[in-house]
Write an enzyme that holds these catalytic residues in place. Structure first.
Site, PDB file in Angstrom:
ATOM      1  N   ASP A 205       0.865  -1.176   0.000  1.00  0.00           N
ATOM      2  CA  ASP A 205       0.000   0.000   0.000  1.00  0.00           C
ATOM      3  C   ASP A 205       0.904   1.229   0.000  1.00  0.00           C
ATOM      4  OD1 ASP A 205      -1.938   1.872   0.330  1.00  0.00           O
ATOM      5  OD2 ASP A 205      -2.658   1.146   2.262  1.00  0.00           O
TER       6      ASP A 205
ATOM      7  N   ASP B  75      -7.815  -7.135   1.049  1.00  0.00           N
ATOM      8  CA  ASP B  75      -6.921  -7.167   2.210  1.00  0.00           C
ATOM      9  C   ASP B  75      -7.688  -6.621   3.389  1.00  0.00           C
ATOM     10  OD1 ASP B  75      -5.658  -4.336   3.319  1.00  0.00           O
ATOM     11  OD2 ASP B  75      -6.492  -4.162   1.296  1.00  0.00           O
TER      12      ASP B  75
END
Length: 378
Positions: free
Chosen positions: A93, A269
């Site tokens: 990320d 996720d």
């Protein structure tokens, strides 16, 4: 545009689809759930046990790793895969979520985000170029553009300004990635736009014009409610390319994931499996369990007889004892069982899609979870 992580759709059942993302470090079977290893570890789990659950890919966080231990240090030590003892693919990320969640510690400008470190108070600048540089130093297989995760609630004008800034950052990320990215690495764009369908369309089409290896849907699961989230997923997936992976960021519960898969999502996720494990909650094929509850003190049944996870074979009475006693082993076993449940859920989902029975499978799982309702008793 060259596809850096080729994606093959192998079967469809309505909008749900199963396929495979090819990376140099292995194939990611989709739908896929990525256990979250924010700080180069999936909390309370050995890397070997994470692999044993069936996980193909992990998520790590750019913001946290650039603060501690530092991207340059990890690069000197052989890269993130070697550092965290994980030889499969890793998605990073960009740190965009922290732009929202650490609002009191940051300042957003056209250049990027200036953070006050939550660790030592140091001033850190995260630009599009630096976000890509850090992810390349880490050696991430799939990297995310820097974006502003639009908070909820936000007005239409606020969401529009936010997504336009994210689009300008995305263009800069692609330019930086063109010079810093290595062979086999991929860059995903992130769709923003809050809960406004017209803005989601604007963001999606602009990102497609820029061109990315895959597309994430961000800025959801931040308080807008399930129906609003699913509405945004639906309107976005109508536009996103069918030959690229679609990733719904930060989601979520079994019910949310199945509903999103029904609308064409391929990747997820969430910290929920491990965080819930550390807070005495278990995800099982029978539904949610809260191992704090007194009802389990004399329960000799295994945590989940339907699961293949070694941790799920431990008796509920023993797990209740561990969590009531504050023993670390309780959090470890429940985290292991939860991560494996999520992987088993994805595996059975892929099988159901391939066999054309996804709707019935999803309804069965959702029914079990609606019926479980295990809450605190003592």
């Amino acid at each position: 545009m060259i596809k850096r992580c080729p994606f093959e759709v192998k079967a469809r059942d309505g909008a749900a689809r199963t396929g495979a993302i090819a990376t140099p470090r292995g194939v990611v079977r989709t739908p896929a759930f990525m256990p979250v290893g924010t700080g180069a570890t999936v909390k309370a789990m050995f890397p070997e046990d994470v692999k044993a659950t069936g996980a193909d890919i992990l998520l790590a966080n750019t913001y946290h790793l650039m603060l501690r231990p530092g991207a340059e240090r990890i690069a000197r030590l052989g890269g993130l895969h070697h550092f965290m003892h994980w030889d499969g693919p890793i998605l990073t990320d960009s740190g965009g979520y922290q732009v929202m969640s650490l609002a009191k510690l940051r300042r957003i400008t056209e250049a990027g985000v200036t953070f006050q470190s939550h660790i030592d108070g140091a001033t850190i600048e995260l630009t599009s170029e630096r976000a890509v540089e850090v992810q390349c130093l880490l050696g991430a297989d799939i990297q995310m553009v820097l974006d502003e995760c639009t908070p909820f609630p936000a007005t239409h004008d606020e969401a529009k300004m936010s997504l336009e800034l994210s689009l300008r950052w995305a263009e800069r990320c692609k330019v930086a990635f063109a010079s810093l990215g290595q062979e086999g690495q991929a860059l995903f764009g992130i769709v923003q736009g809050g809960v406004y369908p017209d803005l989601r369309e604007v963001s999606s089409r602009a990102l497609i014009d820029i061109g990315f290896d895959g597309y994430a849907i961000g800025g959801l699961a931040v308080g807008e409610g399930q129906q609003a989230m699913l509405d945004m997923v639906e309107v976005t997936n109508v536009i996103l390319p069918h030959d690229r992976p679609r990733y719904l960021m930060g989601v979520g519960t079994p019910e949310d994931m199945l509903a999103a898969i029904a609308r064409g999502i391929d990747m997820f996720d969430c910290v929920m499996p491990t965080r819930s494990g550390r807070h005495c909650q278990a995800f099982t094929w029978g539904g949610r369990l809260n191992l704090r509850n007194a009802r389990y003190a004399d329960d000799p049944a295994p945590l989940d007889a339907e699961s293949a996870c070694p941790a799920a074979r431990y008796e509920r009475a023993y797990l209740h004892h561990l969590v009531k006693s504050g023993e670390t082993l309780g959090a470890m076993l429940l985290s292991y069982a939860n991560v494996q449940f999520y992987q088993e859920l994805m595996a059975r989902t892929r099988e159901a899609i391939a066999q054309g029975r996804f709707a019935g499978f999803a309804e069965d799982v959702q029914r079990r979870y609606r019926a479980s309702g295990d809450t605190d008793e003592d």
